[in-house]
Design an enzyme around this catalytic site. Structure first.
Site, PDB file in Angstrom:
ATOM      1  N   ILE A  74      11.216  -0.055   1.272  1.00 37.45           N
ATOM      2  CA  ILE A  74       9.941  -0.242   0.568  1.00 37.45           C
ATOM      3  C   ILE A  74       8.966   0.920   0.834  1.00 37.45           C
ATOM      4  O   ILE A  74       8.116   1.222   0.005  1.00 37.45           O
ATOM      5  CB  ILE A  74       9.318  -1.614   0.923  1.00 37.45           C
ATOM      6  CG1 ILE A  74       8.336  -2.050  -0.175  1.00 37.45           C
ATOM      7  CG2 ILE A  74       8.662  -1.604   2.292  1.00 37.45           C
ATOM      8  CD1 ILE A  74       7.946  -3.505  -0.123  1.00 37.45           C
ATOM      9  N   ASN A 117       1.937  -9.920  10.518  1.00 34.09           N
ATOM     10  CA  ASN A 117       1.662 -11.115  11.334  1.00 34.09           C
ATOM     11  C   ASN A 117       0.145 -11.313  11.385  1.00 34.09           C
ATOM     12  O   ASN A 117      -0.609 -10.477  10.895  1.00 34.09           O
ATOM     13  CB  ASN A 117       2.268 -10.977  12.744  1.00 34.09           C
ATOM     14  CG  ASN A 117       1.766  -9.744  13.451  1.00 34.09           C
ATOM     15  OD1 ASN A 117       0.560  -9.554  13.603  1.00 34.09           O
ATOM     16  ND2 ASN A 117       2.676  -8.872  13.875  1.00 34.09           N
ATOM     17  N   VAL A 174       9.799  -4.794   8.454  1.00 27.45           N
ATOM     18  CA  VAL A 174       9.145  -4.030   7.390  1.00 27.45           C
ATOM     19  C   VAL A 174       7.737  -3.602   7.814  1.00 27.45           C
ATOM     20  O   VAL A 174       7.261  -2.528   7.440  1.00 27.45           O
ATOM     21  CB  VAL A 174       9.181  -4.830   6.059  1.00 27.45           C
ATOM     22  CG1 VAL A 174       8.284  -6.031   6.056  1.00 27.45           C
ATOM     23  CG2 VAL A 174       8.867  -3.926   4.885  1.00 27.45           C
ATOM     24  N   ASP A 175       7.093  -4.407   8.623  1.00 17.58           N
ATOM     25  CA  ASP A 175       5.753  -4.100   9.151  1.00 17.58           C
ATOM     26  C   ASP A 175       5.795  -2.800   9.956  1.00 17.58           C
ATOM     27  O   ASP A 175       4.996  -1.867   9.734  1.00 17.58           O
ATOM     28  CB  ASP A 175       5.312  -5.288  10.030  1.00 17.58           C
ATOM     29  CG  ASP A 175       3.836  -5.284  10.375  1.00 17.58           C
ATOM     30  OD1 ASP A 175       3.115  -4.411   9.893  1.00 17.58           O
ATOM     31  OD2 ASP A 175       3.424  -6.182  11.139  1.00 17.58           O
ATOM     32  N   SER A 217       9.012 -13.236   5.058  1.00 16.48           N
ATOM     33  CA  SER A 217       9.399 -14.325   5.994  1.00 16.48           C
ATOM     34  C   SER A 217      10.894 -14.490   6.247  1.00 16.48           C
ATOM     35  O   SER A 217      11.266 -15.314   7.082  1.00 16.48           O
ATOM     36  CB  SER A 217       8.851 -15.697   5.540  1.00 16.48           C
ATOM     37  OG  SER A 217       7.487 -15.830   5.890  1.00 16.48           O
ATOM     38  N   THR A 218      11.753 -13.749   5.532  1.00 15.01           N
ATOM     39  CA  THR A 218      13.194 -14.031   5.703  1.00 15.01           C
ATOM     40  C   THR A 218      13.851 -13.189   6.806  1.00 15.01           C
ATOM     41  O   THR A 218      15.063 -13.263   6.980  1.00 15.01           O
ATOM     42  CB  THR A 218      13.979 -13.852   4.374  1.00 15.01           C
ATOM     43  OG1 THR A 218      13.979 -12.474   4.006  1.00 15.01           O
ATOM     44  CG2 THR A 218      13.381 -14.697   3.268  1.00 15.01           C
ATOM     45  N   GLY A 219      13.057 -12.419   7.527  1.00  9.61           N
ATOM     46  CA  GLY A 219      13.586 -11.649   8.657  1.00  9.61           C
ATOM     47  C   GLY A 219      13.266 -12.354   9.955  1.00  9.61           C
ATOM     48  O   GLY A 219      13.764 -13.449  10.227  1.00  9.61           O
ATOM     49  N   TYR A 240      10.850 -14.067  10.801  1.00  9.80           N
ATOM     50  CA  TYR A 240      10.277 -15.411  10.644  1.00  9.80           C
ATOM     51  C   TYR A 240      11.280 -16.472  10.173  1.00  9.80           C
ATOM     52  O   TYR A 240      10.935 -17.638   9.982  1.00  9.80           O
ATOM     53  CB  TYR A 240       9.041 -15.359   9.731  1.00  9.80           C
ATOM     54  CG  TYR A 240       7.787 -14.825  10.421  1.00  9.80           C
ATOM     55  CD1 TYR A 240       7.791 -14.468  11.769  1.00  9.80           C
ATOM     56  CD2 TYR A 240       6.588 -14.690   9.725  1.00  9.80           C
ATOM     57  CE1 TYR A 240       6.656 -13.982  12.399  1.00  9.80           C
ATOM     58  CE2 TYR A 240       5.433 -14.213  10.356  1.00  9.80           C
ATOM     59  CZ  TYR A 240       5.481 -13.860  11.693  1.00  9.80           C
ATOM     60  OH  TYR A 240       4.342 -13.397  12.300  1.00  9.80           O
TER      61      TYR A 240
HETATM   62  N1  AR6 Z   1      12.021  -2.034   3.351  1.00  8.49           N
HETATM   63  C1  AR6 Z   1      12.259  -3.220   2.748  1.00  8.49           C
HETATM   64  N2  AR6 Z   1      12.587  -4.336   3.420  1.00  8.49           N
HETATM   65  C2  AR6 Z   1      12.679  -4.247   4.763  1.00  8.49           C
HETATM   66  C3  AR6 Z   1      12.422  -3.063   5.477  1.00  8.49           C
HETATM   67  C4  AR6 Z   1      12.090  -1.912   4.710  1.00  8.49           C
HETATM   68  N3  AR6 Z   1      11.844  -0.732   5.286  1.00  8.49           N
HETATM   69  N4  AR6 Z   1      12.599  -3.308   6.805  1.00  8.49           N
HETATM   70  C5  AR6 Z   1      12.954  -4.596   6.929  1.00  8.49           C
HETATM   71  N5  AR6 Z   1      13.008  -5.175   5.699  1.00  8.49           N
HETATM   72  P1  AR6 Z   1      10.660  -8.966   8.535  1.00  8.49           P
HETATM   73  P2  AR6 Z   1       9.151 -11.494   8.324  1.00  8.49           P
HETATM   74  C6  AR6 Z   1      13.350  -6.549   5.316  1.00  8.49           C
HETATM   75  O1  AR6 Z   1      11.241  -9.389   9.818  1.00  8.49           O
HETATM   76  O2  AR6 Z   1      10.388 -12.286   8.354  1.00  8.49           O
HETATM   77  C7  AR6 Z   1       7.258  -8.333  11.962  1.00  8.49           C
HETATM   78  O3  AR6 Z   1       7.430  -8.026  13.303  1.00  8.49           O
HETATM   79  C8  AR6 Z   1      14.130  -7.392   6.302  1.00  8.49           C
HETATM   80  O4  AR6 Z   1      15.502  -7.017   6.288  1.00  8.49           O
HETATM   81  O5  AR6 Z   1      10.169  -7.577   8.380  1.00  8.49           O
HETATM   82  O6  AR6 Z   1       8.087 -11.846   7.332  1.00  8.49           O
HETATM   83  C9  AR6 Z   1       5.813  -8.730  11.638  1.00  8.49           C
HETATM   84  O7  AR6 Z   1       4.879  -8.044  12.439  1.00  8.49           O
HETATM   85  C10 AR6 Z   1      13.891  -8.780   5.717  1.00  8.49           C
HETATM   86  O8  AR6 Z   1      14.773  -8.999   4.606  1.00  8.49           O
HETATM   87  O9  AR6 Z   1       9.392  -9.901   8.122  1.00  8.49           O
HETATM   88  C11 AR6 Z   1       5.822 -10.200  11.916  1.00  8.49           C
HETATM   89  O10 AR6 Z   1       5.623 -10.474  13.285  1.00  8.49           O
HETATM   90  C12 AR6 Z   1      12.461  -8.696   5.181  1.00  8.49           C
HETATM   91  O11 AR6 Z   1      12.156  -7.296   5.138  1.00  8.49           O
HETATM   92  C13 AR6 Z   1       7.206 -10.637  11.499  1.00  8.49           C
HETATM   93  O12 AR6 Z   1       8.029  -9.492  11.652  1.00  8.49           O
HETATM   94  C14 AR6 Z   1      11.422  -9.406   6.031  1.00  8.49           C
HETATM   95  O13 AR6 Z   1      11.746  -9.259   7.403  1.00  8.49           O
HETATM   96  C15 AR6 Z   1       7.262 -11.076  10.064  1.00  8.49           C
HETATM   97  O14 AR6 Z   1       8.534 -11.577   9.781  1.00  8.49           O
END
Ligand code: AR6
Length: 173
Positions: free
Chosen positions: A12, A25, A34-35, A118-120, A122
């Site tokens: 992204i 978060n 992704v954050d 939320s699917t990572g 969380y």
């Molecule tokens: N581009 C697109 N998608 C991505 C990227 C990227 N560069 N990197 C990861 N993803 P998550 P959550 C996908 O864990 O579940 C953080 O620590 C990943 O594979 O990023 O909402 C925050 O600070 C998954 O499919 O977000 C919060 O504490 C999706 O993004 C917490 O994680 C979401 O995964 C939020 O958890």
């Protein structure tokens, strides 16, 4: 409006659109997934701006500049942590999408890239999150004729295929 929705397998932080959405978060001070990727690519000025904000409630959204990202803005939203599904997780997830569009309207944003909120970390099950995401975006696009494109940017094949299938089942992209 499905022709305005596209699915991309990729990063992204590379998307050249008006806004990328961050799955943040409540602190808005960065994290993993992704954050972390968005903060690394945007540079330290993003964290400086985030420090001035007072965090963000789950389901809400807040906009900052994109700094070194190709995107002009980052719309930060906080998805729900999955606790089994009985704690309003689905409504909270839906609310994230609605809140992001509300932010987009304020700033004349026409193209938005979403990660799979939320699917990572969380742990929201992908197969349950994807129909919520697609339906919420579809409903918003009905009301927002100004938005020209919404991209679901997926980082892995399972998530990508889940979005592709859901969108296909609702008509052609
Ligand atoms: N581009 C697109 N998608 C991505 C990227 C990227 N560069 N990197 C990861 N993803 P998550 P959550 C996908 O864990 O579940 C953080 O620590 C990943 O594979 O990023 O909402 C925050 O600070 C998954 O499919 O977000 C919060 O504490 C999706 O993004 C917490 O994680 C979401 O995964 C939020 O958890």
């Amino acid at each position: 409006m499905l022709e305005r929705i596209k699915t991309i397998l990729g990063d992204i932080t590379k998307q050249k659109c008006d806004a990328v959405v961050n799955a943040a978060n409540n602190s808005l001070l960065g994290g993993g997934g992704v954050d972390g990727a968005i903060h690394r690519a945007a540079g330290s000025k993003l964290l400086d701006e985030c420090k001035k904000l007072k965090g963000c409630e789950t389901g809400e959204a807040i906009t900052t500049k994109g700094y070194d990202l190709p995107a002009k803005y980052v719309i930060h939203t906080v998805g729900p942590i999955w606790h089994g599904g009985a704690q309003n997780e689905k409504d909270s997830l839906r609310k994230c999408y609605i809140s992001v569009f509300r932010e987009a309207k304020k700033r004349n944003i026409k193209t938005i890239a979403f990660p799979s909120i939320s699917t990572g970390a969380y742990r929201f099950p992908v197969e349950q999150a994807v129909p919520i995401a697609v339906k919420a975006v579809k409903d918003e696009l009905k009301q927002n004729k100004e938005i020209t494109n919404v991209f679901f940017v997926c980082y892995d094949n399972i998530t990508y295929n889940a979005y592709q299938t859901e969108i296909k089942n609702r008509g052609t992209q």
